[in-house]
Design a protein around this motif. Structure first.
Motif, mmCIF file in Angstrom:
data_model
loop_
_atom_site.group_PDB
_atom_site.id
_atom_site.type_symbol
_atom_site.label_atom_id
_atom_site.label_comp_id
_atom_site.label_asym_id
_atom_site.label_seq_id
_atom_site.Cartn_x
_atom_site.Cartn_y
_atom_site.Cartn_z
ATOM 1 N N PHE A 52 0.827 -1.204 0.000
ATOM 2 C CA PHE A 52 0.000 0.000 0.000
ATOM 3 C C PHE A 52 0.862 1.255 0.000
ATOM 4 O O PHE A 52 0.595 2.195 -0.744
ATOM 5 N N MET A 53 1.894 1.276 0.834
ATOM 6 C CA MET A 53 2.765 2.449 0.896
ATOM 7 C C MET A 53 3.482 2.670 -0.443
ATOM 8 O O MET A 53 3.647 3.811 -0.888
ATOM 9 N N ALA A 54 3.902 1.585 -1.092
ATOM 10 C CA ALA A 54 4.549 1.711 -2.403
ATOM 11 C C ALA A 54 3.557 2.250 -3.441
ATOM 12 O O ALA A 54 3.897 3.156 -4.220
ATOM 13 N N PHE A 55 2.339 1.715 -3.454
ATOM 14 C CA PHE A 55 1.326 2.200 -4.402
ATOM 15 C C PHE A 55 0.993 3.661 -4.130
ATOM 16 O O PHE A 55 0.882 4.468 -5.062
ATOM 17 N N TRP A 56 0.824 4.015 -2.862
ATOM 18 C CA TRP A 56 0.482 5.392 -2.503
ATOM 19 C C TRP A 56 1.599 6.344 -2.907
ATOM 20 O O TRP A 56 1.351 7.422 -3.432
ATOM 21 N N THR A 57 2.836 5.933 -2.700
ATOM 22 C CA THR A 57 3.971 6.770 -3.092
ATOM 23 C C THR A 57 4.007 6.984 -4.608
ATOM 24 O O THR A 57 4.174 8.114 -5.076
ATOM 25 N N MET A 58 3.827 5.909 -5.361
ATOM 26 C CA MET A 58 3.883 6.036 -6.822
ATOM 27 C C MET A 58 2.751 6.904 -7.362
ATOM 28 O O MET A 58 2.970 7.767 -8.220
ATOM 29 N N VAL A 59 1.544 6.701 -6.875
ATOM 30 C CA VAL A 59 0.404 7.489 -7.352
ATOM 31 C C VAL A 59 0.538 8.944 -6.894
ATOM 32 O O VAL A 59 0.216 9.870 -7.649
#
Length: 85
Positions: A52-59
Motif C-alpha cells: 500500500f505504501m509503495a502504491f500510494w507513493t507512486m500514485v
C-alpha cells in the motif's frame, strides 16, 4: 486552509483512494503469504502495508508531477496572435 495545504490534500487524498483500489486488485490475484524476498518471509500484514505504501507513493508522485505541470508560466497560457495554420 493555506493554499499549500490544499495542494497537498488535492494530491494525497485521491492518491490514497487509488492506492487502495490498486491494492484490492493486486491482492485479488496475489496471495501475500506466498511472497518471499530471498530469505525474508514477510507476514501478510507487512506485505499489505508495504505494498500500500509503495502504491500510494507512486500514485502521489504521479499526481504531484501532474499538479506541478499544470502550473505553467503565464506566457505559455497566452493565445498566439500571429499563428499560421
Amino acid at each position: 486552509m493555506t493554499p499549500r495545504a490544499l495542494h497537498v490534500a488535492q494530491i494525497l487524498w485521491p492518491a490514497f483512494l487509488v492506492a487502495g483500489l490498486i491494492e484490492m486488485v493486486v491482492f485479488a490475484w496475489v496471495d501475500p503469504s506466498a511472497l518471499r524476498m530471498g530469505a525474508w518471509e514477510p507476514s501478510p500484514m507487512a506485505t499489505y502495508t508495504l505494498a500500500f505504501m509503495a502504491f500510494w507513493t507512486m500514485v502521489s508522485m504521479a499526481s504531484g508531477l501532474t499538479h506541478w505541470l499544470m502550473k505553467a508560466p503565464s506566457q505559455a497560457l497566452r493565445p498566439l496572435s500571429n499563428a499560421r495554420y
